[in-house]
Design an enzyme around this catalytic site. Sequence first.
Site, PDB file in Angstrom:
ATOM      1  N   CYS A 197     -36.038 -25.121  -8.942  1.00 51.63           N
ATOM      2  CA  CYS A 197     -36.968 -25.930  -8.169  1.00 51.63           C
ATOM      3  C   CYS A 197     -38.275 -26.119  -8.925  1.00 51.63           C
ATOM      4  O   CYS A 197     -38.795 -25.169  -9.514  1.00 51.63           O
ATOM      5  CB  CYS A 197     -37.237 -25.182  -6.873  1.00 51.63           C
ATOM      6  SG  CYS A 197     -38.581 -25.891  -6.001  1.00 51.63           S
TER       7      CYS A 197
HETATM    8  N1  LIG Z   1     -35.285 -26.599  -0.683  1.00 51.65           N
HETATM    9  C1  LIG Z   1     -36.144 -27.226  -1.451  1.00 51.65           C
HETATM   10  O1  LIG Z   1     -37.198 -26.736  -1.776  1.00 51.65           O
HETATM   11  C2  LIG Z   1     -35.842 -28.589  -1.940  1.00 51.65           C
HETATM   12  C3  LIG Z   1     -34.557 -29.038  -1.948  1.00 51.65           C
HETATM   13  N2  LIG Z   1     -34.264 -30.260  -2.470  1.00 51.65           N
HETATM   14  C4  LIG Z   1     -32.869 -30.699  -2.441  1.00 51.65           C
HETATM   15  O2  LIG Z   1     -32.734 -31.889  -3.176  1.00 51.65           O
HETATM   16  C5  LIG Z   1     -31.811 -32.761  -2.546  1.00 51.65           C
HETATM   17  C6  LIG Z   1     -32.431 -34.104  -2.364  1.00 51.65           C
HETATM   18  O3  LIG Z   1     -33.404 -34.025  -1.329  1.00 51.65           O
HETATM   19  P1  LIG Z   1     -34.100 -35.324  -0.733  1.00 51.65           P
HETATM   20  O4  LIG Z   1     -34.857 -36.001  -1.834  1.00 51.65           O
HETATM   21  O5  LIG Z   1     -34.861 -34.952   0.460  1.00 51.65           O
HETATM   22  O6  LIG Z   1     -32.835 -36.166  -0.279  1.00 51.65           O
HETATM   23  P2  LIG Z   1     -32.610 -37.686  -0.247  1.00 51.65           P
HETATM   24  O7  LIG Z   1     -32.824 -38.261  -1.597  1.00 51.65           O
HETATM   25  O8  LIG Z   1     -31.315 -37.905   0.440  1.00 51.65           O
HETATM   26  O9  LIG Z   1     -33.817 -38.148   0.688  1.00 51.65           O
HETATM   27  C7  LIG Z   1     -33.699 -38.046   2.050  1.00 51.65           C
HETATM   28  C8  LIG Z   1     -34.636 -39.026   2.710  1.00 51.65           C
HETATM   29  O10 LIG Z   1     -35.860 -38.396   2.935  1.00 51.65           O
HETATM   30  C9  LIG Z   1     -36.899 -39.110   2.243  1.00 51.65           C
HETATM   31  N3  LIG Z   1     -37.755 -38.090   1.682  1.00 51.65           N
HETATM   32  C10 LIG Z   1     -37.462 -37.167   0.745  1.00 51.65           C
HETATM   33  N4  LIG Z   1     -38.527 -36.386   0.509  1.00 51.65           N
HETATM   34  C11 LIG Z   1     -39.496 -36.844   1.323  1.00 51.65           C
HETATM   35  C12 LIG Z   1     -40.819 -36.465   1.551  1.00 51.65           C
HETATM   36  N5  LIG Z   1     -41.393 -35.468   0.847  1.00 51.65           N
HETATM   37  N6  LIG Z   1     -41.537 -37.151   2.467  1.00 51.65           N
HETATM   38  C13 LIG Z   1     -40.998 -38.180   3.147  1.00 51.65           C
HETATM   39  N7  LIG Z   1     -39.727 -38.573   2.978  1.00 51.65           N
HETATM   40  C14 LIG Z   1     -39.008 -37.933   2.078  1.00 51.65           C
HETATM   41  C15 LIG Z   1     -36.188 -39.960   1.227  1.00 51.65           C
HETATM   42  O11 LIG Z   1     -36.881 -41.141   0.942  1.00 51.65           O
HETATM   43  P3  LIG Z   1     -37.629 -41.353  -0.477  1.00 51.65           P
HETATM   44  O12 LIG Z   1     -36.759 -40.744  -1.538  1.00 51.65           O
HETATM   45  O13 LIG Z   1     -37.757 -42.822  -0.591  1.00 51.65           O
HETATM   46  O14 LIG Z   1     -38.950 -40.664  -0.317  1.00 51.65           O
HETATM   47  C16 LIG Z   1     -34.894 -40.269   1.902  1.00 51.65           C
HETATM   48  O15 LIG Z   1     -35.021 -41.346   2.767  1.00 51.65           O
HETATM   49  C17 LIG Z   1     -31.384 -32.071  -1.246  1.00 51.65           C
HETATM   50  O16 LIG Z   1     -30.162 -31.440  -1.476  1.00 51.65           O
HETATM   51  C18 LIG Z   1     -32.473 -31.061  -1.010  1.00 51.65           C
HETATM   52  O17 LIG Z   1     -31.995 -29.906  -0.354  1.00 51.65           O
HETATM   53  C19 LIG Z   1     -35.236 -31.074  -2.984  1.00 51.65           C
HETATM   54  C20 LIG Z   1     -36.529 -30.658  -3.041  1.00 51.65           C
HETATM   55  C21 LIG Z   1     -36.957 -29.405  -2.447  1.00 51.65           C
HETATM   56  N1  LIG Z   2     -37.219 -27.862  -5.012  1.00 48.47           N
HETATM   57  C1  LIG Z   2     -35.913 -27.937  -5.241  1.00 48.47           C
HETATM   58  N2  LIG Z   2     -35.108 -27.043  -4.627  1.00 48.47           N
HETATM   59  C2  LIG Z   2     -33.816 -27.175  -4.852  1.00 48.47           C
HETATM   60  C3  LIG Z   2     -33.286 -28.154  -5.679  1.00 48.47           C
HETATM   61  N3  LIG Z   2     -31.950 -28.023  -5.682  1.00 48.47           N
HETATM   62  C4  LIG Z   2     -31.680 -26.997  -4.863  1.00 48.47           C
HETATM   63  N4  LIG Z   2     -32.804 -26.484  -4.375  1.00 48.47           N
HETATM   64  C5  LIG Z   2     -32.960 -25.343  -3.481  1.00 48.47           C
HETATM   65  O1  LIG Z   2     -32.755 -24.133  -4.208  1.00 48.47           O
HETATM   66  C6  LIG Z   2     -31.873 -23.281  -3.473  1.00 48.47           C
HETATM   67  C7  LIG Z   2     -31.177 -22.267  -4.359  1.00 48.47           C
HETATM   68  O2  LIG Z   2     -32.140 -21.380  -4.862  1.00 48.47           O
HETATM   69  P1  LIG Z   2     -31.791 -20.152  -5.847  1.00 48.47           P
HETATM   70  O3  LIG Z   2     -33.101 -19.492  -6.063  1.00 48.47           O
HETATM   71  O4  LIG Z   2     -30.826 -19.275  -5.130  1.00 48.47           O
HETATM   72  O5  LIG Z   2     -31.223 -20.696  -7.102  1.00 48.47           O
HETATM   73  C8  LIG Z   2     -30.938 -24.289  -2.826  1.00 48.47           C
HETATM   74  O6  LIG Z   2     -30.188 -23.759  -1.779  1.00 48.47           O
HETATM   75  C9  LIG Z   2     -31.912 -25.374  -2.389  1.00 48.47           C
HETATM   76  O7  LIG Z   2     -32.536 -25.110  -1.176  1.00 48.47           O
HETATM   77  C10 LIG Z   2     -34.160 -29.054  -6.331  1.00 48.47           C
HETATM   78  O8  LIG Z   2     -33.767 -29.923  -7.116  1.00 48.47           O
HETATM   79  N5  LIG Z   2     -35.470 -28.889  -6.072  1.00 48.47           N
END
Ligand SMILES: NC(=O)C1=CN([C@@H]2O[C@H](COP(=O)(O)OP(=O)(O)OC[C@H]3O[C@@H](n4cnc5c(N)ncnc54)[C@H](OP(=O)(O)O)[C@@H]3O)[C@@H](O)[C@H]2O)C=CC1
Ligand SMILES: Nc1nc2c(ncn2[C@@H]2O[C@H](COP(=O)(O)O)[C@@H](O)[C@H]2O)c(=O)[nH]1
Length: 327
Positions: free
Chosen positions: A175
């Site tokens: 991340c």
């Molecule tokens: N656990 C974590 O810390 C994180 C996990 N991830 C993982 O990455 C993958 C992609 O995630 P994600 O980009 O959300 O999925 P998507 O690309 O499917 O986006 C989902 C929707 O949410 C919108 N969106 C995403 N982020 C934001 C935001 N910060 N504010 C407002 N709208 C938002 C997107 O629009 P638009 O793209 O146009 O903004 C889209 O419409 C997932 O599997 C997620 O779990 C990603 C980052 C952090």
């Molecule tokens: N900010 C982001 N978080 C992400 C992304 N892809 C996955 N994840 C999150 O990480 C955990 C796994 O964490 P780990 O420490 O066990 O390796 C996963 O379940 C998601 O919630 C990303 O691209 N950006």
Amino acid sequence: MENVFDYEDIQLIPAKCVVKSRSECDTSMTLGGHSFKLPVVPANMQTVIDENIATYLAENNYFYIMHRFEPATRMDFVKKMKERGLLASISAGVKGEEYEFVQQLANEKLSPEFITIDIAHGHSDSVISMIKHIKQHLPESFVIAGNVGTPEAVRELENAGADATKVGIGPGKVCITKIKTGFGTGGWQLAALRWCAKAASKPIIADGGIRTPGDIAKSIRFGATMVMIGSLFAGHEESPGQTVEKDGKLLKEYFGSASEFQKGERKNVEGKKMHVEHKGSLQDTLTEMEQDLQSAISYAGGNKLEAIRNVDYAIVKNSIFNGDKVF
Ligand SMILES: NC(=O)C1=CN([C@@H]2O[C@H](COP(=O)(O)OP(=O)(O)OC[C@H]3O[C@@H](n4cnc5c(N)ncnc54)[C@H](OP(=O)(O)O)[C@@H]3O)[C@@H](O)[C@H]2O)C=CC1
Ligand SMILES: Nc1nc2c(ncn2[C@@H]2O[C@H](COP(=O)(O)O)[C@@H](O)[C@H]2O)c(=O)[nH]1
């Protein structure tokens, strides 16, 4: 926010042992009315789980969540799991086509036992609306919603109908959310878990930042019902990531779901790619986690997972590793 700490800052304090052998300690738990061997689920990421691993886990009574990054295969996946009498546990996003997918599942009377709404910023109207859509069309499915990092978010998603919430914004190994946006629970994930768990009335899944088996026990202590893990599961021979050899050592690819590698474009990138050590078989790791958790239960002075929830703990700021390498 009072005390802020993370996994490496905490040690759990032993209580008097009540078992003769660690093998007496039971690591099983229930979620959504189903019983699983461990309170652990491999992350729903493309380099961590695929259909083969999902099937293996389901057949052997481990919880799994299939990722959502090959949307065209999801319907068939649910059908295959149902035909084999196995639990179907899938992920969904929040975009328009995901609404149609849920509707299609309902039309075909295919109700997955578990649906995880998986987006970066889960405290949003888009997730609330998807929870309601799933609950309207697939009322039997257990909905896990996330990811979030505050008590307000947990309460709002629960009130919208989520059956469990997933906590963790940015603590993951691949991340870069913290660096790119300045936001998240990276560096204080365990304290954020406690903060959220105090507000929760339904199960919480702690997601991200687990670096050692002991961190699973710590998550349970601070309120998690289940723990989602990516990096520790990415390096197995069964893992879907590519195997590469470097300096005579076998490594496996592990990339973030919001990385350029996953997205195929450089837009809103919040994840990176890395290589993790090749570890042998997935079952060996699951067995090791079970044994370590059995040991943790015995240190907690009980014979069931719940014993860990009540143990005392000490805050020993950044002192556990003292430069030692655990693995
Ligand atoms: N656990 C974590 O810390 C994180 C996990 N991830 C993982 O990455 C993958 C992609 O995630 P994600 O980009 O959300 O999925 P998507 O690309 O499917 O986006 C989902 C929707 O949410 C919108 N969106 C995403 N982020 C934001 C935001 N910060 N504010 C407002 N709208 C938002 C997107 O629009 P638009 O793209 O146009 O903004 C889209 O419409 C997932 O599997 C997620 O779990 C990603 C980052 C952090
Ligand atoms: N900010 C982001 N978080 C992400 C992304 N892809 C996955 N994840 C999150 O990480 C955990 C796994 O964490 P780990 O420490 O066990 O390796 C996963 O379940 C998601 O919630 C990303 O691209 N950006």
